[in-house]
Design a protein around this motif. Sequence first.
Motif, short mmCIF file in Angstrom:
data_model
loop_
_atom_site.label_atom_id
_atom_site.label_comp_id
_atom_site.label_asym_id
_atom_site.label_seq_id
_atom_site.Cartn_x
_atom_site.Cartn_y
_atom_site.Cartn_z
N HIS A 29 55.42 71.73 60.90
CA HIS A 29 56.28 70.91 62.05
C HIS A 29 57.33 71.74 62.61
N ASN A 30 57.83 71.11 63.72
CA ASN A 30 58.65 72.12 64.74
C ASN A 30 59.64 71.68 65.14
N THR A 31 60.09 70.58 64.90
CA THR A 31 60.72 69.48 65.88
C THR A 31 60.57 68.73 65.21
N VAL A 32 61.99 68.85 64.93
CA VAL A 32 63.68 67.57 64.23
C VAL A 32 64.24 67.17 65.36
N TYR A 49 65.87 68.46 68.30
CA TYR A 49 65.91 70.41 68.25
C TYR A 49 64.27 70.65 68.23
N TYR A 50 64.04 71.48 68.93
CA TYR A 50 62.60 72.32 68.99
C TYR A 50 63.73 73.73 69.15
N GLY A 96 55.10 68.91 67.86
CA GLY A 96 55.69 69.33 68.86
C GLY A 96 56.92 68.03 69.43
N PRO A 97 58.06 68.46 70.31
CA PRO A 97 58.82 67.36 71.31
C PRO A 97 57.62 66.29 71.66
#
Lengths: 116, 111
Positions: A29-32, A49-50, A96-97
């Motif tokens: 996962h790249n989005t928090v 955050y992305y 992702g977003p």
Amino acid sequence: ETGVTQSPTHLIKTRGQQVTLRCSSQSGHNTVSWYQQALGQGPQFIFQYYREEENGRGNFPPRFSGLQFPNYSSELNVNALELDDSALYLCASSLGPVYANTGELFFGEGSRLTVL
Amino acid sequence: EDKVVQSPLSLVVHEGDTVTLNCSYEVTNFRSLLWYKQEKKAPTFLFMLTSSGIEKKSGRLSSILDKKELFSILNITATQTGDSAVYLCAAGQNAGNMLTFGGGTRLMVKP
């Protein structure tokens, strides 16, 4: 278990202090996204955050700030703590977003902050 | 301003009862309505609804969305003590990256 881990689980601070909360996202996962949940209320979106950049912000003052690192983990920093900042801070990760408002958003257990 | 409202605020029932939880929303560019169960800390995902009138079911839980009247309901049949939790609904928007949550309904199921 979602694979999203947060630390610390509990902490107590006094008014005016600063706090840093940490979040490790689920693998891949790249989005928090960060949410604040006051007692008896639903979560409120703080920011997302992305790719290490802020990618959207809710109605929170600038003393709420964040970071995302190359491994996609994230920090939430709150300066000049106020009593109303006492809440459960939830971190959630997604692929992702575009998945951040779907069933593909996974929450951690949260960090409970008490400000005295 | 985007808004999601849940009712009732809290509910106490006995095991075996059926409950209906309500969620109304006013969200620009609406995309989806989600239901979560929050027992202690992390909300856990139950359902995502995007189309009107199509019921989603998972065991004793079911949910439906009405996009004309802007509301959703979550039904729990034959309640058990393990259903005791806060139930949250949230709305997502097209081209959005966040959820707008309601205040939750606290359900207590007594033996």
